[in-house]
Motif scaffolding. Structure first.
Motif, PDB file in Angstrom:
ATOM      1  N   VAL A   1      40.049  -2.789  10.096  1.00  0.00           N
ATOM      2  CA  VAL A   1      38.871  -2.302   9.375  1.00  0.00           C
ATOM      3  C   VAL A   1      38.405  -0.988   9.996  1.00  0.00           C
ATOM      4  CG1 VAL A   1      36.463  -2.770   8.749  1.00  0.00           C
ATOM      5  CG2 VAL A   1      38.140  -4.639   8.793  1.00  0.00           C
ATOM      6  N   GLY A   2      38.115  -0.037   9.153  1.00  0.00           N
ATOM      7  CA  GLY A   2      37.408   1.185   9.538  1.00  0.00           C
ATOM      8  C   GLY A   2      36.140   1.281   8.708  1.00  0.00           C
ATOM      9  N   ILE A   3      35.105   1.871   9.264  1.00  0.00           N
ATOM     10  CA  ILE A   3      33.797   1.874   8.596  1.00  0.00           C
ATOM     11  C   ILE A   3      33.268   3.297   8.483  1.00  0.00           C
ATOM     12  CG2 ILE A   3      31.443   0.965   8.660  1.00  0.00           C
ATOM     13  CD1 ILE A   3      32.399  -1.357  10.254  1.00  0.00           C
ATOM     14  N   GLU A   4      32.658   3.589   7.356  1.00  0.00           N
ATOM     15  CA  GLU A   4      31.935   4.846   7.150  1.00  0.00           C
ATOM     16  C   GLU A   4      30.470   4.493   6.898  1.00  0.00           C
ATOM     17  OE1 GLU A   4      33.858   6.621   3.839  1.00  0.00           O
ATOM     18  OE2 GLU A   4      35.827   6.689   4.822  1.00  0.00           O
ATOM     19  N   ILE A   5      29.593   4.945   7.780  1.00  0.00           N
ATOM     20  CA  ILE A   5      28.171   4.625   7.688  1.00  0.00           C
ATOM     21  C   ILE A   5      27.409   5.872   7.264  1.00  0.00           C
ATOM     22  CG2 ILE A   5      26.138   3.861   8.972  1.00  0.00           C
ATOM     23  CD1 ILE A   5      28.023   2.318  10.812  1.00  0.00           C
ATOM     24  N   HIS A   6      26.643   5.746   6.194  1.00  0.00           N
ATOM     25  CA  HIS A   6      25.813   6.840   5.705  1.00  0.00           C
ATOM     26  C   HIS A   6      24.365   6.533   6.079  1.00  0.00           C
ATOM     27  CE1 HIS A   6      29.124   8.367   3.108  1.00  0.00           C
ATOM     28  NE2 HIS A   6      29.455   7.081   3.087  1.00  0.00           N
TER      29      HIS A   6
ATOM     30  N   ALA B   1      26.865   1.266   4.124  1.00  0.00           N
ATOM     31  CA  ALA B   1      28.171   1.227   4.773  1.00  0.00           C
ATOM     32  C   ALA B   1      29.274   1.087   3.740  1.00  0.00           C
ATOM     33  CB  ALA B   1      28.235   0.068   5.778  1.00  0.00           C
ATOM     34  N   ASP B   2      30.357   1.833   3.941  1.00  0.00           N
ATOM     35  CA  ASP B   2      31.599   1.661   3.198  1.00  0.00           C
ATOM     36  C   ASP B   2      32.643   1.149   4.187  1.00  0.00           C
ATOM     37  OD1 ASP B   2      30.162   2.922   1.205  1.00  0.00           O
ATOM     38  OD2 ASP B   2      31.138   4.866   1.497  1.00  0.00           O
ATOM     39  N   VAL B   3      33.389   0.131   3.799  1.00  0.00           N
ATOM     40  CA  VAL B   3      34.398  -0.423   4.713  1.00  0.00           C
ATOM     41  C   VAL B   3      35.779  -0.246   4.110  1.00  0.00           C
ATOM     42  CG1 VAL B   3      32.831  -2.076   5.785  1.00  0.00           C
ATOM     43  CG2 VAL B   3      34.121  -2.764   3.774  1.00  0.00           C
ATOM     44  N   ASN B   4      36.731   0.151   4.953  1.00  0.00           N
ATOM     45  CA  ASN B   4      38.127   0.283   4.571  1.00  0.00           C
ATOM     46  C   ASN B   4      38.894  -0.893   5.168  1.00  0.00           C
ATOM     47  OD1 ASN B   4      38.298   3.110   3.270  1.00  0.00           O
ATOM     48  ND2 ASN B   4      37.149   3.469   5.155  1.00  0.00           N
ATOM     49  N   VAL B   5      39.536  -1.666   4.316  1.00  0.00           N
ATOM     50  CA  VAL B   5      40.154  -2.931   4.715  1.00  0.00           C
ATOM     51  C   VAL B   5      41.646  -2.878   4.424  1.00  0.00           C
ATOM     52  CG1 VAL B   5      40.171  -5.430   4.355  1.00  0.00           C
ATOM     53  CG2 VAL B   5      38.011  -4.165   4.213  1.00  0.00           C
ATOM     54  N   SER B   6      42.439  -3.300   5.397  1.00  0.00           N
ATOM     55  CA  SER B   6      43.882  -3.462   5.170  1.00  0.00           C
ATOM     56  C   SER B   6      44.370  -4.650   5.981  1.00  0.00           C
ATOM     57  CB  SER B   6      44.656  -2.201   5.572  1.00  0.00           C
ATOM     58  OG  SER B   6      44.618  -2.016   6.976  1.00  0.00           O
ATOM     59  N   VAL B   7      45.467  -5.245   5.535  1.00  0.00           N
ATOM     60  CA  VAL B   7      46.075  -6.369   6.254  1.00  0.00           C
ATOM     61  C   VAL B   7      47.569  -6.095   6.415  1.00  0.00           C
ATOM     62  CG1 VAL B   7      44.393  -8.038   5.391  1.00  0.00           C
ATOM     63  CG2 VAL B   7      46.526  -7.689   4.130  1.00  0.00           C
ATOM     64  N   ARG B   8      48.134  -6.706   7.432  1.00  0.00           N
ATOM     65  CA  ARG B   8      49.584  -6.653   7.639  1.00  0.00           C
ATOM     66  C   ARG B   8      50.007  -7.937   8.327  1.00  0.00           C
ATOM     67  NH1 ARG B   8      50.277  -2.276  12.601  1.00  0.00           N
ATOM     68  NH2 ARG B   8      48.929  -3.344  14.082  1.00  0.00           N
ATOM     69  N   ARG B   9      51.280  -8.264   8.212  1.00  0.00           N
ATOM     70  CA  ARG B   9      51.783  -9.461   8.871  1.00  0.00           C
ATOM     71  C   ARG B   9      51.807  -9.229  10.382  1.00  0.00           C
ATOM     72  NH1 ARG B   9      53.670 -13.113   5.270  1.00  0.00           N
ATOM     73  NH2 ARG B   9      54.120 -12.329   3.149  1.00  0.00           N
ATOM     74  N   ALA B  10      51.407 -10.257  11.123  1.00  0.00           N
ATOM     75  CA  ALA B  10      51.315 -10.114  12.574  1.00  0.00           C
ATOM     76  C   ALA B  10      52.667  -9.840  13.215  1.00  0.00           C
ATOM     77  CB  ALA B  10      50.695 -11.372  13.175  1.00  0.00           C
ATOM     78  N   ASP B  11      53.753 -10.293  12.583  1.00  0.00           N
ATOM     79  CA  ASP B  11      55.081 -10.092  13.156  1.00  0.00           C
ATOM     80  C   ASP B  11      55.826  -8.921  12.524  1.00  0.00           C
ATOM     81  OD1 ASP B  11      55.380 -11.178  10.686  1.00  0.00           O
ATOM     82  OD2 ASP B  11      56.722 -12.811  11.273  1.00  0.00           O
TER      83      ASP B  11
ATOM     84  N   ILE C   1      34.275  -8.099   3.679  1.00  0.00           N
ATOM     85  CA  ILE C   1      35.543  -7.950   4.404  1.00  0.00           C
ATOM     86  C   ILE C   1      36.363  -9.235   4.320  1.00  0.00           C
ATOM     87  CG2 ILE C   1      36.541  -7.666   6.697  1.00  0.00           C
ATOM     88  CD1 ILE C   1      34.248  -5.727   7.324  1.00  0.00           C
ATOM     89  N   ILE C   2      35.696 -10.377   4.501  1.00  0.00           N
ATOM     90  CA  ILE C   2      36.409 -11.659   4.406  1.00  0.00           C
ATOM     91  C   ILE C   2      37.014 -11.839   3.015  1.00  0.00           C
ATOM     92  CG2 ILE C   2      36.070 -14.162   4.369  1.00  0.00           C
ATOM     93  CD1 ILE C   2      34.034 -13.814   6.617  1.00  0.00           C
ATOM     94  N   ALA C   3      36.231 -11.539   1.973  1.00  0.00           N
ATOM     95  CA  ALA C   3      36.720 -11.712   0.603  1.00  0.00           C
ATOM     96  C   ALA C   3      37.885 -10.786   0.302  1.00  0.00           C
ATOM     97  CB  ALA C   3      35.574 -11.477  -0.384  1.00  0.00           C
ATOM     98  N   GLU C   4      37.784  -9.520   0.726  1.00  0.00           N
ATOM     99  CA  GLU C   4      38.857  -8.570   0.442  1.00  0.00           C
ATOM    100  C   GLU C   4      40.107  -8.873   1.263  1.00  0.00           C
ATOM    101  OE1 GLU C   4      40.969  -5.372  -1.174  1.00  0.00           O
ATOM    102  OE2 GLU C   4      39.286  -6.611  -1.840  1.00  0.00           O
ATOM    103  N   ARG C   5      39.917  -9.301   2.517  1.00  0.00           N
ATOM    104  CA  ARG C   5      41.064  -9.714   3.330  1.00  0.00           C
ATOM    105  C   ARG C   5      41.821 -10.859   2.669  1.00  0.00           C
ATOM    106  NH1 ARG C   5      39.410 -13.363   8.148  1.00  0.00           N
ATOM    107  NH2 ARG C   5      39.154 -14.685   6.296  1.00  0.00           N
ATOM    108  N   ASP C   6      41.081 -11.877   2.226  1.00  0.00           N
ATOM    109  CA  ASP C   6      41.722 -13.029   1.600  1.00  0.00           C
ATOM    110  C   ASP C   6      42.402 -12.641   0.294  1.00  0.00           C
ATOM    111  OD1 ASP C   6      40.758 -14.449   3.727  1.00  0.00           O
ATOM    112  OD2 ASP C   6      39.132 -15.426   2.631  1.00  0.00           O
ATOM    113  N   ARG C   7      41.802 -11.710  -0.466  1.00  0.00           N
ATOM    114  CA  ARG C   7      42.412 -11.270  -1.725  1.00  0.00           C
ATOM    115  C   ARG C   7      43.738 -10.574  -1.460  1.00  0.00           C
ATOM    116  NH1 ARG C   7      43.234  -6.960  -5.028  1.00  0.00           N
ATOM    117  NH2 ARG C   7      42.599  -5.546  -3.349  1.00  0.00           N
ATOM    118  N   GLN C   8      43.757  -9.685  -0.468  1.00  0.00           N
ATOM    119  CA  GLN C   8      44.980  -8.950  -0.174  1.00  0.00           C
ATOM    120  C   GLN C   8      46.073  -9.882   0.346  1.00  0.00           C
ATOM    121  OE1 GLN C   8      44.508  -5.427   2.198  1.00  0.00           O
ATOM    122  NE2 GLN C   8      42.679  -4.738   1.113  1.00  0.00           N
ATOM    123  N   ILE C   9      45.708 -10.821   1.219  1.00  0.00           N
ATOM    124  CA  ILE C   9      46.710 -11.756   1.751  1.00  0.00           C
ATOM    125  C   ILE C   9      47.299 -12.614   0.631  1.00  0.00           C
ATOM    126  CG2 ILE C   9      47.001 -13.793   3.211  1.00  0.00           C
ATOM    127  CD1 ILE C   9      45.040 -12.534   5.177  1.00  0.00           C
ATOM    128  N   ASP C  10      46.422 -13.112  -0.237  1.00  0.00           N
ATOM    129  CA  ASP C  10      46.899 -13.937  -1.352  1.00  0.00           C
ATOM    130  C   ASP C  10      47.830 -13.131  -2.255  1.00  0.00           C
ATOM    131  OD1 ASP C  10      46.656 -16.435  -3.041  1.00  0.00           O
ATOM    132  OD2 ASP C  10      45.851 -14.977  -4.465  1.00  0.00           O
TER     133      ASP C  10
END
Length: 643
Positions: A105-110, A298-308, A333-342
């Motif tokens: 996660v990276g965050i942009e705070i205005h 706040a704007d949050v940038n979310v990405s996921v990758r496989r741990a291995d 963040i939790i909702a977007e993480r779960d969406r991307q993983i699914d």
């Protein structure tokens, strides 16, 4: 409008029947709320015929199944989901990681700067109560021929923010145009600092007390890539019928955008960072409006990758815009993480896009495709020269920064013995006003102690007692069970704590209460009653029933006249009668048969003593001390004799 009979309401709520009288005459198609259908019900729902005779909740027409109440339907659905292996929603503490996946996660705070002028025009910054479209200049509306004029005073709070975040101040910075077309941007571009921002390479350290995820350990360091100044857009006010109103008061309001490095890997840590940034900005007077007031987004940038993943490359990121609360940051963040993983587990791909979030939602929603540098067509603004920042200005601001929150918290912990949780709470409550009130109480307590000719010091526990009352006992005054305010004397229901520490309960009055309580001249219950009297307005002025706390104690004869040791012993003898089984536990401990001292049994007997003794004359600590001595020196010996 006549009152609707209860029978008609129950018919609608429980069986979906709509009365034909009044404004509802026709319904096209079957009503989604009807749980049973028949020609008779249909005629009644469309305004024809007569209502059914049986209006009982479980009634059904002949030949039809009984109507099931909606609440029971929900319960049945929950049971069926559980039987089918459905899982309950995880608690946030247990939902920080997903096995086999890594979140980044990276965050942009205005943040809106604490200034009186806009960034490029002399128009004043509006308050919440100003009429729409009043505080605007020609340039704010992008009228032909108008040009921006940089307002130098807006730079001061921006520099304070950058210094608080340990950034390197760039001696020369410049402004750029970020082109995009939207109704809230009258000029068709936003002026920002893309190529040469005024601050770079900062950092912020988050500790466990800040609320980071347990997986991050005791602390985590998050880098600040850059901080840039930019102008805000107009405020959009949605109206019925897809109509939007625009309030241009907000156009040109100075903002800073704080861009972090992608160093965050847990949702709770992201929320903790936004919370701490808000606290830092407030502490240096850079931004006085928090998330709850709309001054920070706040704007949050979310990405996921496989741990291995052997490549180690970050996944495709999506951006969630305009999060307006700390809870929203973590939930989104939790909702977007779960969406991307699914999506990835099903063989799909994550698209770079901008997504939105609504409070109470369980998933993010697509807004538009993600713009890039080419889409925005960044270019240096030809109407604005570079901003040159002198060394003397930076040195002056560094010297006048004051104490930052982490240093303040460490002082509260090390000097006064507060827990980290209480120290952080004092910092955050009432925008820092509660902490200043605590210091005011300590000053008044020290003066009261000196006036009485007694030595003052922090090691006697008085500061810890004061902190406990400033946090907890004051909070109880405004709870739902305590809102019996004397309207003749009181001015409102809240504590009304100002940033300077002024409070409806004067610091000197609370200090007097704590002075007598700490020296055991009044009981805790009497002290709480006195605090409530001060809050109501019965104590504190010549026109009130009591001029000060001491006079209230005198007139009410509330002084604590403690029992003697012999009187405590007599009550203890009565309390232990018939408690041989309890006393055997102490005997086991003495003989080595019990691993731990039976403190719970001791406090049980102390409670009996407190109930047996006279009200207002017993101290639990004295009762415990006398009882423990009696058990060790008398009662156990008597038990041995009986055995």
């Amino acid at each position: 409008m006549p009152r609707i009979p209860a029978s008609e309401l129950s018919g609608y709520l429980l069986r979906g029947r709509i009365c034909g009288r009044g404004c509802l005459h026709t319904i096209k198609g079957p009503s989604p709320v009807l749980l049973a259908t028949s020609s008779r019900q249909s005629r009644h729902a469309s305004g024809h015929g007569h209502p059914a005779t049986d209006r009982s909740p479980g009634a059904a027409l002949e030949g039809q199944a009984p109507i099931v109440p909606y609440r029971k339907q929900l319960k049945d659905q929950a049971k069926a989901l559980k039987a089918a292996g459905g899982k309950k929603k995880k608690a946030k503490a247990d939902n920080q990681t997903v096995p086999g996946w890594e979140l980044t996660v990276g965050i942009e705070i205005h943040a809106q700067l604490n200034t009186t002028k806009k960034l490029f025009s002399p128009a004043p910054v509006s308050s919440a109560n100003d009429p729409p479209n009043q505080n605007v200049a020609l340039f704010d509306l992008a009228l032909p021929g108008s040009q921006p004029v940089f307002q130098e005073e807006t730079l001061i709070p921006a520099l304070r923010a950058a210094l608080a975040l340990d950034c390197d101040i760039q001696r020369v910075s410049s402004f750029d145009r970020k082109h995009y077309f939207h109704w809230d941007q009258p000029s068709g571009y936003q002026i920002t600092q893309y190529y040469e921002p005024f601050a770079r390479n900062g950092k912020i350290v988050l500790y466990a007390r800040d609320g980071i995820a347990p997986q991050d350990g005791e602390e985590v360091l998050v880098g600040i890539k850059q901080i840039q100044m930019e102008q805000d857009t107009a405020k959009t006010i949605a109206q019925p019928g897809e109509v939007h109103w625009l309030d241009f008061n907000r156009v040109g309001v100075p903002l800073i955008e704080i861009i972090t490095e992608p160093h965050i890997h847990h949702p709770a840590t992201a929320a903790a960072l936004v919370r701490k940034v808000q606290l830092l900005l407030h502490s240096v007077d850079a931004c006085v409006l928090g998330m709850e007031a709309g001054g920070l987004r706040a704007d949050v940038n979310v990405s996921v990758r496989r741990a291995d993943d052997p490549t180690g490359a970050l996944g495709t990121r999506t951006e969630i815009k305009n999060l307006s609360s700390f809870k929203a940051v973590e939930d989104a963040i939790i909702a977007e993480r779960d969406r991307q993983i699914d999506l990835l587990e099903k063989g799909g791909t994550v698209e770079g896009e901008t997504r939105g979030w609504s409070l109470g939602s369980t998933e993010t929603r697509r807004l538009r495709g993600k713009e890039g540098e080419v889409d925005y067509r960044y270019m240096p603004d030809p109407d604005l020269g570079p901003v040159v920042i002198g060394e003397d200005l930076i040195a002056h601001l560094e010297a006048s920064m004051g104490i930052l929150p982490d240093v303040e918290v460490e002082g509260l912990i090390n000097t006064y013995g507060l827990s980290s949780k209480d120290a952080v709470s004092l910092m955050q409550l009432d925008d820092g006003g509660r902490l200043q009130y605590f210091y005011n109480v300590l000053d008044a307590l020290e003066a009261r102690t000196s006036q009485a000719g007694m030595p003052a010091g922090n090691g006697d526990g008085a500061a810890l007692l004061a902190a406990n009352w400033c946090l907890h006992e004051l909070g109880k005054l405004t709870s739902a069970s305590s809102r019996e305010v004397d309207t003749e004397h009181a001015s409102g229901e809240g504590l009304e704590i100002s940033p300077s520490g002024e409070c409806r309960v004067a610091a000197s009055d609370l200090a007097d209460i704590l002075f007598f309580l700490h020296r055991r001249r009044i009981t805790a219950n009497v002290a709480k009653d006195l605090l409530w009297s001060v809050f109501r307005g019965d104590v504190g002025a010549a026109s009130r029933p009591f001029v000060d706390v001491e006079s209230a104690i005198d007139k009410g004869d509330l002084w604590f006249r403690e029992l003697s040791a012999d009187e405590y012993a007599q009550i203890a003898d009565v309390a232990v009668r018939g408690e041989e089984k309890v006393l055997r536990e102490f005997e086991k401990f003495r003989d080595g048969g019990s691993k731990a001292y039976p403190q719970g049994k001791l406090m049980y007997l102390v409670g009996k003593m407190m109930r047996l003794g006279p009200d207002g004359r017993m101290d639990p600590r004295s009762a415990e001390r006398v009882l423990r001595s009696r058990i060790e020196n008398h009662y156990l010996a008597e038990l041995g004799t009986r055995a």
